[in-house]
Write a protein that holds these residues in place. Structure first.
Motif, PDB file in Angstrom:
ATOM      1  N   ASN A  47       0.864  -1.184   0.000  1.00 19.80           N
ATOM      2  CA  ASN A  47       0.000   0.000   0.000  1.00 19.80           C
ATOM      3  C   ASN A  47       0.901   1.236   0.000  1.00 19.80           C
ATOM      4  O   ASN A  47       1.326   1.712   1.064  1.00 19.80           O
ATOM      5  CB  ASN A  47      -0.908   0.006   1.241  1.00 19.80           C
ATOM      6  CG  ASN A  47      -1.932   1.129   1.201  1.00 19.80           C
ATOM      7  OD1 ASN A  47      -1.710   2.177   0.588  1.00 19.80           O
ATOM      8  ND2 ASN A  47      -3.053   0.923   1.866  1.00 19.80           N
ATOM      9  N   PRO A  48       1.225   1.778  -1.169  1.00 17.26           N
ATOM     10  CA  PRO A  48       2.185   2.891  -1.265  1.00 17.26           C
ATOM     11  C   PRO A  48       1.797   4.115  -0.438  1.00 17.26           C
ATOM     12  O   PRO A  48       2.658   4.745   0.176  1.00 17.26           O
ATOM     13  CB  PRO A  48       2.200   3.208  -2.767  1.00 17.26           C
ATOM     14  CG  PRO A  48       1.776   1.937  -3.426  1.00 17.26           C
ATOM     15  CD  PRO A  48       0.787   1.314  -2.498  1.00 17.26           C
ATOM     16  N   LYS A  49       0.505   4.473  -0.419  1.00 15.23           N
ATOM     17  CA  LYS A  49       0.086   5.656   0.331  1.00 15.23           C
ATOM     18  C   LYS A  49       0.319   5.472   1.822  1.00 15.23           C
ATOM     19  O   LYS A  49       0.816   6.371   2.514  1.00 15.23           O
ATOM     20  CB  LYS A  49      -1.395   5.958   0.060  1.00 15.23           C
ATOM     21  CG  LYS A  49      -1.663   6.522  -1.327  1.00 15.23           C
ATOM     22  CD  LYS A  49      -3.110   6.924  -1.479  1.00 15.23           C
ATOM     23  CE  LYS A  49      -3.366   7.540  -2.855  1.00 15.23           C
ATOM     24  NZ  LYS A  49      -4.791   7.935  -3.022  1.00 15.23           N
ATOM     25  N   GLU A  50      -0.037   4.298   2.326  1.00 14.92           N
ATOM     26  CA  GLU A  50       0.178   4.022   3.745  1.00 14.92           C
ATOM     27  C   GLU A  50       1.675   4.010   4.059  1.00 14.92           C
ATOM     28  O   GLU A  50       2.117   4.537   5.085  1.00 14.92           O
ATOM     29  CB  GLU A  50      -0.448   2.685   4.125  1.00 14.92           C
ATOM     30  CG  GLU A  50      -0.289   2.347   5.610  1.00 14.92           C
ATOM     31  CD  GLU A  50      -0.866   0.987   5.967  1.00 14.92           C
ATOM     32  OE1 GLU A  50      -0.783   0.615   7.142  1.00 14.92           O
ATOM     33  OE2 GLU A  50      -1.395   0.304   5.052  1.00 14.92           O
ATOM     34  N   ALA A  51       2.457   3.416   3.157  1.00 15.14           N
ATOM     35  CA  ALA A  51       3.904   3.353   3.365  1.00 15.14           C
ATOM     36  C   ALA A  51       4.509   4.751   3.419  1.00 15.14           C
ATOM     37  O   ALA A  51       5.374   5.038   4.265  1.00 15.14           O
ATOM     38  CB  ALA A  51       4.548   2.530   2.247  1.00 15.14           C
ATOM     39  N   GLN A  52       4.053   5.638   2.533  1.00 16.19           N
ATOM     40  CA  GLN A  52       4.569   7.003   2.529  1.00 16.19           C
ATOM     41  C   GLN A  52       4.226   7.727   3.828  1.00 16.19           C
ATOM     42  O   GLN A  52       5.055   8.461   4.378  1.00 16.19           O
ATOM     43  CB  GLN A  52       4.004   7.766   1.335  1.00 16.19           C
ATOM     44  CG  GLN A  52       4.555   7.289  -0.006  1.00 16.19           C
ATOM     45  CD  GLN A  52       3.847   7.953  -1.176  1.00 16.19           C
ATOM     46  OE1 GLN A  52       3.010   8.825  -0.995  1.00 16.19           O
ATOM     47  NE2 GLN A  52       4.187   7.527  -2.389  1.00 16.19           N
ATOM     48  N   ALA A  53       2.995   7.508   4.327  1.00 21.14           N
ATOM     49  CA  ALA A  53       2.589   8.140   5.583  1.00 21.14           C
ATOM     50  C   ALA A  53       3.442   7.637   6.747  1.00 21.14           C
ATOM     51  O   ALA A  53       3.862   8.414   7.618  1.00 21.14           O
ATOM     52  CB  ALA A  53       1.112   7.873   5.853  1.00 21.14           C
ATOM     53  N   VAL A  54       3.705   6.332   6.773  1.00 17.97           N
ATOM     54  CA  VAL A  54       4.539   5.747   7.826  1.00 17.97           C
ATOM     55  C   VAL A  54       5.955   6.307   7.761  1.00 17.97           C
ATOM     56  O   VAL A  54       6.558   6.660   8.783  1.00 17.97           O
ATOM     57  CB  VAL A  54       4.554   4.206   7.713  1.00 17.97           C
ATOM     58  CG1 VAL A  54       5.632   3.606   8.622  1.00 17.97           C
ATOM     59  CG2 VAL A  54       3.191   3.632   8.064  1.00 17.97           C
ATOM     60  N   MET A  55       6.498   6.398   6.540  1.00 20.30           N
ATOM     61  CA  MET A  55       7.857   6.899   6.378  1.00 20.30           C
ATOM     62  C   MET A  55       7.960   8.362   6.795  1.00 20.30           C
ATOM     63  O   MET A  55       8.964   8.775   7.398  1.00 20.30           O
ATOM     64  CB  MET A  55       8.314   6.731   4.927  1.00 20.30           C
ATOM     65  CG  MET A  55       8.541   5.283   4.511  1.00 20.30           C
ATOM     66  SD  MET A  55       9.826   4.479   5.503  1.00 20.30           S
ATOM     67  CE  MET A  55      11.278   5.392   4.958  1.00 20.30           C
ATOM     68  N   ARG A  56       6.929   9.168   6.493  1.00 17.98           N
ATOM     69  CA  ARG A  56       6.939  10.571   6.897  1.00 17.98           C
ATOM     70  C   ARG A  56       6.954  10.703   8.420  1.00 17.98           C
ATOM     71  O   ARG A  56       7.726  11.489   8.976  1.00 17.98           O
ATOM     72  CB  ARG A  56       5.725  11.312   6.312  1.00 17.98           C
ATOM     73  CG  ARG A  56       5.863  11.710   4.852  1.00 17.98           C
ATOM     74  CD  ARG A  56       4.837  12.756   4.480  1.00 17.98           C
ATOM     75  NE  ARG A  56       3.470  12.292   4.682  1.00 17.98           N
ATOM     76  CZ  ARG A  56       2.744  11.678   3.775  1.00 17.98           C
ATOM     77  NH1 ARG A  56       3.242  11.450   2.569  1.00 17.98           N
ATOM     78  NH2 ARG A  56       1.498  11.299   4.036  1.00 17.98           N
ATOM     79  N   GLU A  57       6.088   9.940   9.071  1.00 14.42           N
ATOM     80  CA  GLU A  57       6.027  10.009  10.532  1.00 14.42           C
ATOM     81  C   GLU A  57       7.325   9.502  11.151  1.00 14.42           C
ATOM     82  O   GLU A  57       7.838  10.079  12.110  1.00 14.42           O
ATOM     83  CB  GLU A  57       4.843   9.194  11.051  1.00 14.42           C
ATOM     84  CG  GLU A  57       4.678   9.299  12.565  1.00 14.42           C
ATOM     85  CD  GLU A  57       3.533   8.449  13.099  1.00 14.42           C
ATOM     86  OE1 GLU A  57       3.306   8.489  14.324  1.00 14.42           O
ATOM     87  OE2 GLU A  57       2.886   7.748  12.292  1.00 14.42           O
ATOM     88  N   ARG A  58       7.859   8.417  10.599  1.00 13.91           N
ATOM     89  CA  ARG A  58       9.114   7.864  11.114  1.00 13.91           C
ATOM     90  C   ARG A  58      10.248   8.863  10.975  1.00 13.91           C
ATOM     91  O   ARG A  58      11.046   9.053  11.900  1.00 13.91           O
ATOM     92  CB  ARG A  58       9.453   6.573  10.366  1.00 13.91           C
ATOM     93  CG  ARG A  58      10.803   5.952  10.735  1.00 13.91           C
ATOM     94  CD  ARG A  58      11.019   4.674   9.945  1.00 13.91           C
ATOM     95  NE  ARG A  58      12.328   4.114  10.182  1.00 13.91           N
ATOM     96  CZ  ARG A  58      13.425   4.421   9.512  1.00 13.91           C
ATOM     97  NH1 ARG A  58      13.360   5.328   8.523  1.00 13.91           N
ATOM     98  NH2 ARG A  58      14.584   3.848   9.778  1.00 13.91           N
ATOM     99  N   ARG A  59      10.342   9.522   9.797  1.00 13.54           N
ATOM    100  CA  ARG A  59      11.404  10.496   9.581  1.00 13.54           C
ATOM    101  C   ARG A  59      11.284  11.664  10.545  1.00 13.54           C
ATOM    102  O   ARG A  59      12.285  12.111  11.118  1.00 13.54           O
ATOM    103  CB  ARG A  59      11.374  10.995   8.135  1.00 13.54           C
ATOM    104  CG  ARG A  59      12.538  11.943   7.823  1.00 13.54           C
ATOM    105  CD  ARG A  59      12.509  12.457   6.391  1.00 13.54           C
ATOM    106  NE  ARG A  59      11.410  13.369   6.177  1.00 13.54           N
ATOM    107  CZ  ARG A  59      10.394  13.148   5.363  1.00 13.54           C
ATOM    108  NH1 ARG A  59      10.305  12.016   4.682  1.00 13.54           N
ATOM    109  NH2 ARG A  59       9.423  14.041   5.223  1.00 13.54           N
ATOM    110  N   ARG A  60      10.057  12.148  10.745  1.00 15.05           N
ATOM    111  CA  ARG A  60       9.860  13.283  11.647  1.00 15.05           C
ATOM    112  C   ARG A  60      10.275  12.939  13.070  1.00 15.05           C
ATOM    113  O   ARG A  60      11.009  13.697  13.728  1.00 15.05           O
ATOM    114  CB  ARG A  60       8.390  13.717  11.630  1.00 15.05           C
ATOM    115  CG  ARG A  60       8.097  14.924  12.515  1.00 15.05           C
ATOM    116  CD  ARG A  60       6.618  15.204  12.610  1.00 15.05           C
ATOM    117  NE  ARG A  60       5.886  14.144  13.275  1.00 15.05           N
ATOM    118  CZ  ARG A  60       5.856  14.001  14.596  1.00 15.05           C
ATOM    119  NH1 ARG A  60       6.524  14.831  15.382  1.00 15.05           N
ATOM    120  NH2 ARG A  60       5.168  13.032  15.141  1.00 15.05           N
TER     121      ARG A  60
END
Length: 375
Positions: A47-60
């Motif tokens: 799920n690319p959209k979910e993955a992008q959201a997870v990566m954004r939160e993780r990076r922050r």
């Protein structure tokens, strides 16, 4: 430790305390562990959209936690260095340590502001809507100055600005304008600018050179993507078309290509006229409406925890968030935080970071500031 060094240490510790408080340190550490585990799960990438959201939160989270730990370590090391230098009577080494502390204090303040931008829509692009208050040419000229100020602020931060809607003033300035600001954390920074802005100056339009007070309102709301659901009942909308105004060529000024949408239950009105196509203007206006309704929901949530809720009110006395005095003296004062600048020219040229940082910090801490207004 000398007074200058201690002042930097106190500033750094204050920033670190706020960072830890805002991050909810223990919870943030646990959450980062959870996100790291999710990233390692290959099924997430189905799920690319979910993955992008997870990566954004993780990076922050990772950036905020790492920055906090780095500052704590460097603060400890530098403080020890200064104490050792003072004990040995090495003034040069002590001066170097103080210089390092000053740089570290500046970094801590910048990291603190960055950590404050963790709201649900803070990372999104932003709409900035400006409306002139009562007062004719004076207020319309002031609204035009605000449009330029926010455009310059965005450009200073490397953001892109598009003019979505524009209604020129009768003699100068604007009656209203809507800017679309595209860039990282555009909404997070700009959201604290919602409110009424007051200008005091000797009017360039008054032959008697009298002092005038003008008001304009600023309303900021986030651009939202398809991942955020906003329910809109089409039967509750009134859609009007009209002839666009301003520059744009022969076609844009001779057809009813501009679109205005009114959301009847809330009274929210949005409009767009920057595209030649009525269909494209309608789509952009619809996006603005979704964003406004979403911002309304965010404001209602914040109001439950914070009485300082940005809301559209009468554009006049009693509702201003900031005063800009150009005569008889020069001062910009934020009436919420007490932040001031004696260089109105710089502020009006987009130097808003200090005002935004203090307002963001106040939103998180909930600190009440009593500030005397300026004439």
């Amino acid at each position: 430790m000398r007074a200058e060094a201690q002042a930097h240490v106190d500033s750094i510790n204050e920033a670190l305390a706020l960072l830890r408080r805002f991050l909810d340190w223990d919870r943030a550490l646990r959450r980062l562990d959870e996100l790291n585990a999710r990233v390692e799960d290959q099924s997430l990438w189905n799920n690319p959209k979910e993955a992008q959201a997870v990566m954004r939160e993780r990076r922050r989270l990772d950036e905020a936690i790492t920055a906090t730990r780095d500052i704590e370590r460097e603060l400890s090391d530098t403080a020890e260095l200064i104490e050792m230098a003072e004990a040995e009577g090495d003034a040069e080494m002590a001066d170097e340590g103080v210089a390092v502390l000053k740089t570290l204090a500046d970094r801590a303040q910048a990291d603190k502001v960055k950590a404050l931008l963790a709201g649900e829509a803070d990372a999104n692009d932003s709409y900035i809507e400006i409306n002139a208050g009562a007062g004719g040419t004076e207020s319309q000229d002031w609204a035009g100055m605000l449009q330029r100020m926010y455009t310059r602020w965005a450009e200073r931060r490397g953001m892109k600005v598009e003019l979505i809607d524009f209604h020129a003033g009768e003699q100068a300035g604007i009656k209203s304008a809507t800017l679309l600001v595209k860039g990282e954390n555009a909404y997070g920074y700009a959201k604290v600018e919602s409110g009424v802005h007051r200008l005091v100056r000797i009017s360039p339009y008054d032959s008697a050179a009298r002092r005038h007070t003008s008001f304009s309102s600023v309303w900021v709301y986030p651009v939202i993507d398809d991942n955020i659901e906003v329910e809109i009942n089409e039967s509750e909308l009134r859609i009007d078309t009209y002839r666009a105004s301003g520059a744009g060529g022969q076609h844009i000024n001779t057809t009813d290509s501009a679109v205005r949408i009114t959301h009847l239950p809330t009274g929210i009105v949005v409009q767009c006229q920057n595209q030649r196509s009525q269909h494209k203007n309608k789509a952009e206006a619809y996006n603005q409406l979704r964003a406004r309704l979403y911002e309304r929901e965010l404001a209602e949530r914040e109001a439950a925890a914070n009485a300082e809720n940005a809301s559209k009110t009468d554009i006049g006395w009693g509702h201003q968030i900031r005063s800009y005095v150009l005569q008889p003296y020069q001062l910009v004062k934020d009436l919420r935080t007490g932040t001031t600048s004696t260089s109105p020219g710089d502020v009006l040229d987009g130097d808003l970071d200090e005002f935004m940082a203090s307002a963001l910090s106040q939103r998180v801490t909930g600190e009440a500031v009593v500030v005397e207004d300026v004439d």
